[in-house]
Design an enzyme around this catalytic site. Structure first.
Site, mmCIF file in Angstrom:
data_model
loop_
_atom_site.group_PDB
_atom_site.id
_atom_site.type_symbol
_atom_site.label_atom_id
_atom_site.label_comp_id
_atom_site.label_asym_id
_atom_site.label_seq_id
_atom_site.Cartn_x
_atom_site.Cartn_y
_atom_site.Cartn_z
ATOM 1 N N ARG A 1 -8.103 -6.683 5.085
ATOM 2 C CA ARG A 1 -6.978 -6.205 4.154
ATOM 3 C C ARG A 1 -5.429 -6.161 5.035
ATOM 4 O O ARG A 1 -4.591 -5.801 4.452
ATOM 5 C CB ARG A 1 -7.286 -5.126 3.354
ATOM 6 C CG ARG A 1 -7.661 -3.868 4.334
ATOM 7 C CD ARG A 1 -8.323 -2.817 3.516
ATOM 8 N NE ARG A 1 -7.348 -1.981 2.533
ATOM 9 C CZ ARG A 1 -6.598 -1.179 3.126
ATOM 10 N NH1 ARG A 1 -6.265 -1.206 4.434
ATOM 11 N NH2 ARG A 1 -5.660 -0.548 2.276
ATOM 12 N N ASP B 1 -1.745 3.875 4.577
ATOM 13 C CA ASP B 1 -3.218 4.384 4.533
ATOM 14 C C ASP B 1 -3.417 5.449 5.193
ATOM 15 O O ASP B 1 -2.852 5.472 6.330
ATOM 16 C CB ASP B 1 -4.191 3.180 4.979
ATOM 17 C CG ASP B 1 -4.076 1.872 3.996
ATOM 18 O OD1 ASP B 1 -3.682 1.923 3.066
ATOM 19 O OD2 ASP B 1 -4.365 0.929 4.792
#
Ligand code: ADE
Length: 250
Positions: free
Chosen positions: A157, A172
């Site tokens: 990712r 994140d």
């Protein structure tokens, strides 16, 4: 980026990477997941990949030969014969996986993951074949397949283009060393629970300030040890002090 995964259960990898973000990335040629069946490299007619442990004890140990030959087959097909190819064994004896390690691995164009099984893998794989050993946490799973999925997911990712630009990995939890702020979507009231007023206000500066406070608050509550390692500015440090002080008074 390409990830080869050496496993005795190659079919397990079809589902986790066959949908959504990873399916799109694979279809677009951005990433390649290549499960390799270790059994295909066993020489006997039963395709044996394990044997009894020398010295006795419970369980079976994965034989070195099929694993060495599977990795060598991959390396021999590469232009540089795999001179700089990371070969990573998933094992509870490895270094603890983290966002930092995911970033480090995502910078390689190609890595190999080896899924251990049974009571373990012959130590010669650790000493003379693997370049690294990774554990996903201080608990023992039945095999390295789920850990390999965790590592592959966290690494892939981060490959540019895998997430749409609207899903930035920079925000994140853990990317900054701290936890992420809480998120809300519509409706503004659900079962009597309101979305924090500030998020509906349209005041970008105040929203940013509220989010920063939430990041500090949540990290202090759930993972205080992360704050010791984080690179905090003056304002963040003031916030931590204030929150710790408020905490004590409660
Ligand atoms: N294999 C079994 N348990 C594991 C763990 N916690 N991390 C990596 N590989 C494993």
């Amino acid at each position: 980026m390409r990830i080869d995964i050496l496993t005795i259960f190659p079919q397990l990898f079809e589902a986790p990477f066959g949908f959504g973000i990873f399916k799109r990335a694979i279809d677009n040629g951005l990433v390649q997941i290549n499960p390799v069946n270790i059994r295909d490299y066993a020489h006997d007619k039963h395709h044996t990949t394990d044997d009894y442990p020398y010295g006795g004890g419970a369980g079976m140990v994965m034989k070195p030969q099929p694993i060495f030959e599977a990795v060598e087959d991959i390396k021999n097909k590469l232009d540089d014969k795999g001179a700089s190819l990371p070969v990573i064994l998933l094992t509870p004896q490895g270094r603890l996986f983290s966002h930092k390690i995911a970033v480090e691995l995502s910078q390689h164009p190609h890595i190999v993951l080896i899924c251990g099984h049974y009571e373990g893998v012959d130590e010669r794989v650790v000493e003379h074949l693997a370049t690294d050993a990774i554990s996903i946490g201080d608990y023992v799973l039945t095999g390295g397949e789920v850990p390999a999925m965790v590592v592959a997911d966290a690494v892939l990712r981060l490959v540019p283009g895998v997430l749409g630009s609207e899903e930035s990995p920079l925000d994140d939890s853990h990317a900054s060393g701290l936890l992420e702020y809480p998120q809300y979507t519509r409706p503004p009231e659900y079962r009597g629970w309101q979305v924090p007023e500030i998020l509906l206000s349209g005041h970008h500066a105040q929203i940013a300030k509220w989010r920063r406070e939430q990041i500090i608050k949540r990290t202090l509550e759930m993972r205080p040890e992360l704050l010791d390692k984080a690179d905090l500015g003056q304002e963040d440090k003031r916030l931590v002090k204030r929150m710790m002080h408020t905490d004590k008074k409660d």
